[in-house]
Motif scaffolding. Sequence first.
Motif, PDB file in Angstrom:
ATOM      1  N   ALA A 235      33.420  39.631  31.109  1.00  0.00           N
ATOM      2  CA  ALA A 235      32.595  40.256  32.127  1.00  0.00           C
ATOM      3  C   ALA A 235      32.220  41.674  31.714  1.00  0.00           C
ATOM      4  O   ALA A 235      33.009  42.391  31.086  1.00  0.00           O
ATOM      5  N   ASP A 236      31.005  42.067  32.095  1.00  0.00           N
ATOM      6  CA  ASP A 236      30.574  43.450  31.896  1.00  0.00           C
ATOM      7  C   ASP A 236      31.141  44.356  32.983  1.00  0.00           C
ATOM      8  O   ASP A 236      31.330  45.553  32.768  1.00  0.00           O
ATOM      9  N   LEU A 237      31.386  43.793  34.140  1.00  0.00           N
ATOM     10  CA  LEU A 237      31.843  44.570  35.302  1.00  0.00           C
ATOM     11  C   LEU A 237      32.607  43.651  36.235  1.00  0.00           C
ATOM     12  O   LEU A 237      32.188  42.515  36.473  1.00  0.00           O
ATOM     13  N   VAL A 238      33.741  44.136  36.739  1.00  0.00           N
ATOM     14  CA  VAL A 238      34.494  43.405  37.759  1.00  0.00           C
ATOM     15  C   VAL A 238      34.716  44.348  38.939  1.00  0.00           C
ATOM     16  O   VAL A 238      35.240  45.461  38.781  1.00  0.00           O
ATOM     17  N   LEU A 239      34.285  43.903  40.119  1.00  0.00           N
ATOM     18  CA  LEU A 239      34.427  44.675  41.354  1.00  0.00           C
ATOM     19  C   LEU A 239      35.435  43.979  42.259  1.00  0.00           C
ATOM     20  O   LEU A 239      35.458  42.748  42.353  1.00  0.00           O
ATOM     21  N   ARG A 240      36.258  44.771  42.929  1.00  0.00           N
ATOM     22  CA  ARG A 240      37.259  44.203  43.844  1.00  0.00           C
ATOM     23  C   ARG A 240      37.086  44.827  45.220  1.00  0.00           C
ATOM     24  O   ARG A 240      36.901  46.037  45.364  1.00  0.00           O
ATOM     25  N   SER A 241      37.156  43.984  46.255  1.00  0.00           N
ATOM     26  CA  SER A 241      37.107  44.464  47.630  1.00  0.00           C
ATOM     27  C   SER A 241      37.888  43.513  48.516  1.00  0.00           C
ATOM     28  O   SER A 241      37.927  42.302  48.255  1.00  0.00           O
ATOM     29  N   ARG A 242      38.487  44.066  49.548  1.00  0.00           N
ATOM     30  CA  ARG A 242      39.154  43.205  50.518  1.00  0.00           C
ATOM     31  C   ARG A 242      38.163  42.602  51.506  1.00  0.00           C
ATOM     32  O   ARG A 242      38.549  41.773  52.338  1.00  0.00           O
ATOM     33  N   ARG A 243      36.891  43.019  51.386  1.00  0.00           N
ATOM     34  CA  ARG A 243      35.859  42.464  52.273  1.00  0.00           C
ATOM     35  C   ARG A 243      34.603  42.183  51.457  1.00  0.00           C
ATOM     36  O   ARG A 243      33.665  42.993  51.417  1.00  0.00           O
ATOM     37  N   VAL A 244      34.588  41.041  50.806  1.00  0.00           N
ATOM     38  CA  VAL A 244      33.402  40.594  50.068  1.00  0.00           C
ATOM     39  C   VAL A 244      32.653  39.607  50.961  1.00  0.00           C
ATOM     40  O   VAL A 244      33.216  38.599  51.401  1.00  0.00           O
ATOM     41  N   VAL A 245      31.393  39.896  51.232  1.00  0.00           N
ATOM     42  CA  VAL A 245      30.600  39.054  52.127  1.00  0.00           C
ATOM     43  C   VAL A 245      29.924  37.976  51.297  1.00  0.00           C
ATOM     44  O   VAL A 245      28.951  38.224  50.583  1.00  0.00           O
ATOM     45  N   THR A 246      30.442  36.767  51.394  1.00  0.00           N
ATOM     46  CA  THR A 246      29.957  35.620  50.631  1.00  0.00           C
ATOM     47  C   THR A 246      29.337  34.602  51.583  1.00  0.00           C
ATOM     48  O   THR A 246      29.500  34.702  52.811  1.00  0.00           O
TER      49      THR A 246
ATOM     50  N   PRO B 198      38.687  38.509  50.809  1.00  0.00           N
ATOM     51  CA  PRO B 198      39.154  39.391  49.730  1.00  0.00           C
ATOM     52  C   PRO B 198      38.887  38.706  48.391  1.00  0.00           C
ATOM     53  O   PRO B 198      39.204  37.529  48.208  1.00  0.00           O
ATOM     54  N   ALA B 199      38.284  39.419  47.466  1.00  0.00           N
ATOM     55  CA  ALA B 199      37.889  38.763  46.219  1.00  0.00           C
ATOM     56  C   ALA B 199      37.547  39.794  45.152  1.00  0.00           C
ATOM     57  O   ALA B 199      37.361  40.982  45.431  1.00  0.00           O
ATOM     58  N   THR B 200      37.450  39.303  43.928  1.00  0.00           N
ATOM     59  CA  THR B 200      36.827  40.049  42.848  1.00  0.00           C
ATOM     60  C   THR B 200      35.508  39.359  42.495  1.00  0.00           C
ATOM     61  O   THR B 200      35.384  38.135  42.598  1.00  0.00           O
ATOM     62  N   VAL B 201      34.549  40.168  42.102  1.00  0.00           N
ATOM     63  CA  VAL B 201      33.239  39.663  41.702  1.00  0.00           C
ATOM     64  C   VAL B 201      33.000  40.103  40.269  1.00  0.00           C
ATOM     65  O   VAL B 201      32.986  41.298  39.972  1.00  0.00           O
ATOM     66  N   SER B 202      32.849  39.126  39.373  1.00  0.00           N
ATOM     67  CA  SER B 202      32.654  39.414  37.952  1.00  0.00           C
ATOM     68  C   SER B 202      31.196  39.261  37.585  1.00  0.00           C
ATOM     69  O   SER B 202      30.528  38.312  38.004  1.00  0.00           O
TER      70      SER B 202
END
Length: 428
Positions: free
Chosen positions: A2-13, A19-23
């Motif tokens: 991954a070029d970037l991994v973002l983590r949040s306890r509130r990912v709106v999917t 809670p998730a990481t987005v790669s």
Amino acid sequence: MADLVLRSRRVVTPAGVVPATVSVAGGKIVAVGPIDVAADVDLGDTALLPGLVDTHVHVNEPGRTEWEGFATATRAAAAGGVTTIIDMPLNSLPPTVSPAALKIKQEAARGQIQVDVGFWGGAVPGNAGELPALHAAGVFGFKAFLADSGVPEFPPLSPAELATALATVDALFVVHAEDPDHLHDAVPSAAYTDFLASRPAEAEHAAIATAISAARAAGRRVHILHLSAAGALPLIAAAKADGVRVSAETCPHYLTLDADSIPDGATEFKCCPPIRDAANADQLWQALADGLITCVVSDHSPCTPELKRQDTGDFAAAWGGIASVQLGLPVIWTAARERGYSLADVVDWMARRPADLVGLTGKGRIEVGADADLVAFDPEDTFTVDPHSLHHKNPVTPYAGKVLHGVVRRTWLRGVPGNDGRFLTRED
């Protein structure tokens, strides 16, 4: 990798807030995974949203760049969590009513855009022969007025001309639906009630009936722009139930502002169709929740302060339009949370559904394969609207002084913060 991994306890999917990481790799979302994966950016409780998609923005460049321009409009959009806009064909000179005019607008925008930008074409009297080539050039559809647009170079279509345009090209037609036979000349007045009386709800009802009739006869698709009059909702519901391909949008100002609270002379509140009363807004909210209204978009329509006639407060003479591309998300979130709606609802209305309206199914959602257009949004923090802190060109807004919930902390476009906006076409 991954070029970037973002983590949040509130990912709106699409599945809800989790809670998730987005790669991100190559500008796309490649994984939405467990929150315990190592991340480059940990947002904590700050929510991660998909970038909003605003399909109703008047940029006005070239020709009326003193009203707004691509640099300022897209900077305001990015600051408001909007990562894709579709530009309206009028108020620029020339209007986007031919392939040649589209190229002129694209050249004016080149090198200035901080978010992705697509374009609507225009349907005006006499240009039906241009519509197939303009559609082939990549516009997302065609805007038509059924009443005076306010600018002479973009005249309205008659019902017969609308029918001809729909028969000419199989495209999405987006319609400013006010019937001129039901409009009245506004008397010079600083009283909002006088302006409101000049554009009654019946004007929307009649024009929407005209648009539905044309869509039914041609077997084409129409979308009602900036629906203000809730009394037209049964017309739309009945047509949809009958198989007519009709949809509708509304705007933050129709959902959150109240005609009875607009002060005399406050021409920053003038728009067409007009802001109506609180009971009308309640019905629009319910239609939005029910899915009858498809989405919420800004109708960002700025002008110079002089054209708002704030010197006289004369609603009849003032330009009609509200500039809100930077404020739509917090304005709607502030009102939605008070009504019991969730952040996921707001994202659905302002990101996924407008993206789907124009066929950009890789926008407006956090899921594998979508563009990594992302927004860090603090839904609990508040701010007071200061017109001079906004990025659109002219500091005029009816939201001045309002305390709003929700602060955009950061925006990524295809996984990168910055200003690398691209032109979009219908094929995208």
